[in-house]
Design an enzyme around this catalytic site. Structure first.
Site, short mmCIF file in Angstrom:
data_model
loop_
_atom_site.label_atom_id
_atom_site.label_comp_id
_atom_site.label_asym_id
_atom_site.label_seq_id
_atom_site.Cartn_x
_atom_site.Cartn_y
_atom_site.Cartn_z
N GLY A 76 -87.36 -16.09 -17.83
CA GLY A 76 -87.50 -16.87 -16.51
C GLY A 76 -86.81 -18.13 -16.98
N CYS A 77 -86.98 -18.66 -18.28
CA CYS A 77 -86.42 -19.89 -18.53
C CYS A 77 -84.62 -19.75 -18.60
CB CYS A 77 -86.83 -20.24 -19.88
SG CYS A 77 -88.50 -20.36 -20.08
N SER A 78 -84.37 -18.56 -19.04
CA SER A 78 -82.77 -18.34 -19.39
C SER A 78 -82.17 -18.16 -17.83
CB SER A 78 -82.46 -17.45 -20.45
OG SER A 78 -82.96 -18.02 -21.58
#
Length: 188
Positions: A76-78
């Protein structure tokens, strides 16, 4: 095994145990940071352990957007969170944001590598909080055993002169709804 036959020593021992429990139970717990609060003065790290960045010094006298993620290189962060800030960086800076900062409970080398993979140079500063001191001071941490234990909740904030102007904490701490770049109201 050692037993104390002397009633005075047993009494003192019992008093110490009860007193220490009472003191422990009365400790003040900190509430999560709120809009209007001043940021804690904590050192974060950029690129290496030798490059300390004090968050209050960084935000002193300017508007800064800060967002925090549970972990570098996580899906999700990337795929969503960091790319949204990279894509919107020029617009945010044209609208008066001096710095955009990404924070994660990772080491500075991991944050630097993650930033390089996403071409953040000149757009988003990648700051590491290796011991979680900043996240703990904000009281915005969470326990995520699959990611190594203590991590940051996912959140975003607008900081003006070291004070929180806007704060968006994901309701479940990790989702992708209110802390994304396009949800942030930084134009106040």
């Amino acid at each position: 095994m050692f037993f104390t036959a002397n009633p005075i020593i047993r009494g003192v021992s019992t008093f110490v145990k009860r007193t220490s429990r009472a003191l422990h139970a009365s400790q003040i717990t900190m509430a999560p940071i709120q809009v209007g609060d001043k940021l804690p003065s904590v050192d974060l790290y950029e690129d290496s352990p030798a490059n300390k960045v004090n968050i209050c010094d960084l935000t002193n006298g300017k508007k800064v957007v800060l967002f925090a993620v549970p972990g570098a290189f996580t899906p999700g962060c990337s795929k969503t969170h960091l790319p949204g800030y990279v894509q919107n960086a020029d617009k945010m800076k044209a609208d008066g944001v001096a710095e955009i900062v990404c924070v994660s409970v990772n080491d500075p080398y991991v944050m630097a590598a993650w930033g390089a993979q996403h071409n953040t140079k000149g757009k988003v500063r990648m700051l590491a909080d290796p011991s979680g001191n900043f996240i703990k001071a904000l009281d915005l941490g969470t326990n995520l055993p699959p990611l190594g234990g203590f991590r940051s909740k996912r959140f975003s904030m607008v900081i003006n002169d070291c004070k929180v102007e806007e704060l968006n904490v994901e309701p479940d701490g990790t989702g992708l709804s209110c802390s994304l770049a396009d949800k942030l109201n930084y134009k106040k």
